[in-house]
Write an enzyme that holds these catalytic residues in place. Structure first.
Site, PDB file in Angstrom:
ATOM      1  CB  SER A 228      -0.964  -0.047   1.188  1.00  0.00           C
ATOM      2  OG  SER A 228      -1.991   0.925   1.051  1.00  0.00           O
ATOM      3  CG  ASP A 549      -4.382  -1.563   0.436  1.00  0.00           C
ATOM      4  OD1 ASP A 549      -3.591  -2.270   1.082  1.00  0.00           O
ATOM      5  OD2 ASP A 549      -4.333  -0.323   0.401  1.00  0.00           O
TER       6      ASP A 549
END
Length: 752
Positions: A228, A549
């Site tokens: 991320s 994610d």
């Protein structure tokens, strides 16, 4: 001494597909019937269709006013030999308003033998004859790589990198502490990890990388893995034209300038229109488009605005001659209606390959997003730009898009992304609708005329652009929903056979001394159902997969580094995850990583959360295997947490702050500040906030360089005492069934 990679000899079972080639040669006496021929001469073309394969419909060009057309056009279909594959041939007449079907015929592909090639005539309306040339062969060279081993490019990188690291470690440690480095076999594999956490993670990781670069630690690392927010910094760094010749210091100055602006400035009507129109091209070509694409464009415009055409493949240049660590990025594949904490497959990205170790399937980066069937590309698209992948790697923010832009009606500005995501599962993220069908923009019959086709496409584009613009800049229902905002790609494992599963550590004789007991495995870290379904396979019948994610399951990219093929000895992880307060225990994500590792029978040092009670909050913690003689494959972990402790007093390691200004600049909280300048949702960092966070992590890293150096020295000695650390004795391997027969005939084998 020559070394054999045992993982190279593990058979990853897959079924070969067939390639069915059809050459539309010619037709004679094409007719519309007696009455139709009196009104118009046919404008013939041919459609081919096989329902059992993706990219199932093909068509020739049309000829105006030609009753004896010669096409000589070749088409290929990738087929599953276990299916009943039938070719449907349709002779069409192109018209301005509505195309007309002149005749149809079918051909069972099963009537062909592998290796056979023949011409087949088809008769339409008892008059028209069409000749097709057909051939059938086995696809013996699929576009996916089926293997548990690292790719050859990474193996070459590792060999070159070890040579470089050997000299770098001698320089870093000095002659006395590096005297154990006699050969590259003594060189430990060091990995650096960065967590998620939005721009907080990105800015913090920028300070970390500057410290590691200037101290010489980065020159001793083989891998840098990110998740991320950390991947955004890695992308910024590795895509920079001057890296690695230019270090992070100057690049970080550029980054500080780029993130000082309000992201809403990127949402002017002109810019948004440009974003959306560029995505229309992607959608109309047949590729899925979601809000993640738009978010990736916003991230790209913010961080790599002059490098928007950069691709992941192009980063291979940065690691040529092993000049710097190999970057590894990650996201998750998730299922609709299943919490990502229960089921998620980790997808790894490097400049060399993209794939899922769980299934032993990998591809070159330029193929990610292309349409596959049974391991073979059936429709190739241009490689996705790096900024699209940045959107995928950090897609949690596209899920909560309105909070990111600061237009949410929520008054709880201090809440963390993790808190908001607690009630979000994959069923909220993933749209489980009819969009699983092929997305190619197809006009209705009769749009063969170029002017009519152009008009149809323009109308479709205008309508789609309008809907996307309204969704972005208005308070519409679409804007406020989270559904459908995950990244979506063609399923590269479509049609594969997943009857055989492969453990992530297939060669390891997992002993009871270093495993969890049942009570430990049952104990929940964050959720009672965490990892409950991680052994389930991917749905190979779904045409699309959803990628999100990785921080939605746990916020550290350990799965990339724990692959035993990489043989990592020392892991230096930096956790920028949100905590309820600055004084909260900092081990939640690390404990989740530990549990995941143990469930996958991967070595991991025991994480003692009570060290926080005994020693309090520290800048970093060291976790080692309790019994190195037994846990020979277990890495040492140095875990840095986001904490402002010694930085308040010292402006550099050992140098006290003296002036009032020096003390004030360092007197700040991270999670307890009521203004929340370091919130996960903050996408604008004024220079002071940037410098505070950047300098804090720069200091924390430098302040513990001796801890890192000591761990490197221990890893060198450990390598010397355990020369067989990466070797495999077949007599001790429980997974012998995975090897091919040729390899099993060897008495022993060693890996690199």
């Amino acid at each position: 001494m020559s070394f054999i990679d045992p993982y190279q000899h593990i058979i990853v079972e897959h079924q070969y597909s067939h390639k069915f080639t059809v050459v539309v040669l010619r037709a004679t006496k094409v007719t519309k019937g007696t009455f139709g021929d009196m009104l118009d001469t046919p404008d013939p073309y041919v459609e081919l269709f096989i329902s059992t394969t993706p990219d199932s419909r093909k068509r020739t060009r049309h000829f105006n006013n030609d009753i004896n057309p010669v096409w000589n056009e070749t088409f290929e279909f990738i087929l599953d030999p276990n299916q009943e594959n039938v070719l449907e041939i349709t002779l069409m007449d192109a018209n301005y308003v509505m195309d007309e079907t002149l005749g149809t015929a079918t051909f069972p592909v099963s009537s062909m033998k592998v290796g056979e090639k023949k011409e087949v005539p088809f008769i339409f309306n008892q008059v028209t004859e069409m000749i097709l040339e057909m051939s059938l062969e086995v696809c013996s060279c699929p576009d996916l790589r089926f293997s548990m081993a690292l790719c050859d490019q990474e193996k070459t990188f590792r060999r070159q990198r070890k040579e470089n690291i050997k000299e770098n470690m001698k320089k870093l440690l000095g002659p006395k502490k590096s005297e154990g480095l006699y050969s590259t076999r003594d060189v430990p594999v060091v990995a650096i990890l960065g967590s998620g956490g939005g721009f907080r993670a990105m800015v913090g990781f920028s300070g970390v990388m500057k410290a590691l670069y200037e101290s010489g630690i980065l020159d001793c690392a083989t891998y840098v893995a990110g998740l991320s927010g950390s991947t955004w910094y890695m992308s910024t760094l590795y895509s920079h034209p001057d890296f690695p010749e230019k270090g992070p210091e100057e690049i970080n100055e550029e980054l500080m300038k780029n993130v000082s602006h309000n992201p809403l400035l990127l949402l002017t009507p002109q810019k948004v229109k440009r974003y959306v129109e560029s995505l229309w091209k992607k959608k109309s070509s047949g590729q899925p488009v979601t809000f993640t694409d738009i978010f990736g464009m916003l991230i790209g415009e913010t961080l790599i605005q002059n490098r928007m055409s950069t691709t992941l493949s192009s980063l291979k240049e940065k690691v040529s001659a092993a000049r710097c660590p190999l970057p590894l990025f990650t996201c998750l594949h998730v299922k609709p209606d299943v919490s990502e904490l229960m089921f998620a497959d980790w997808v790894e990205f490097s400049p060399y390959e993209i794939g899922m170790a769980k299934y032993g399937t990998f591809m070159t980066p330029d193929l990610f997003g292309s349409k596959f069937f049974m391991g073979t590309v059936v429709k190739k698209y241009e490689e996705n730009p790096l900024h699209f992948l940045m959107g995928v790697w950090g897609s949690a923010f596209s899920i909560l898009f309105n909070r990111v832009l600061g237009v949410s009606g929520s008054q709880n500005k201090g809440s963390t992304m993790e808190e908001e995501l607690e009630n979000i599962t994959a069923k909220h993220i993933v749209s489980n609708d009819s969009s699983d069908s092929d997305d190619e923009a197809q006009g209705p019959k009769g749009t063969e005329n170029e002017d009519a086709e152009r008009e149809y496409q323009n109308d479709n584009q205008a309508s789609w652009v309008h809907r996307m613009l309204m969704a972005l800049v208005s308070d519409s229902a679409l804007f406020n929903t989270r559904e459908g905002r995950a990244g979506k790609e063609h399923n590269f494992m479509l049609g594969l056979n997943l009857n055989t599963s492969y453990p992530l550590s297939p060669l390891r004789d997992f002993s009871p001394q270093d495993s969890f007991d049942d009570d430990e495995l049952d104990a929940a870290v964050a959720d009672p159902d965490e990892f409950e379904r991680i052994y389930e396979p991917l749905d190979v019948k779904s045409k699309k997969i959803h990628v999100v994610d990785s921080g939605l399951t746990f916020n550290l990219p350990y799965p990339l580094i724990l692959r035993p093929q990489r043989g990592v000895d020392l892991i230096i992880s930096f956790d920028f995850s949100a905590r309820p307060s600055d004084t909260s225990p900092p081990f939640k994500e690390l404990l989740l990583a530990e549990k995941w590792a143990k469930m996958n029978k991967l070595p991991f040092p025991k994480i003692d959360p009570y060290v926080f009670d005994r020693e309090g909050l520290k800048e970093c913690y060291v976790f080692k295997p309790k019994n190195p003689d037994v846990e020979k494959d277990c890495p040492t972990i140095i875990h840095f947490v986001l904490a402002n402790i010694n930085f308040r007093k010292y402006k550099a390691p050992g140098v006290l702050r003296e002036t009032k200004e020096e003390k004030e600049i360092a007197d700040f909280d991270i999670f307890d500040d009521p203004e929340s300048p370091f919130s996960t949702f903050n996408f604008q960092y004024p220079n002071q906030a940037f410098k505070r966070l950047h300098d804090l992590m720069y200091f924390n890293t430098l302040n513990n360089i001796d801890v890192i150096k000591d761990a490197i020295v221990e890893s060198i000695e450990y390598r010397r005492q355990n020369p067989s650390r990466c070797s495999v004795s077949l007599s001790n391997v429980e997974a012998r069934k995975f090897f091919n027969k040729e390899f099993l005939s060897k008495p022993t084998a060693e890996s690199i």
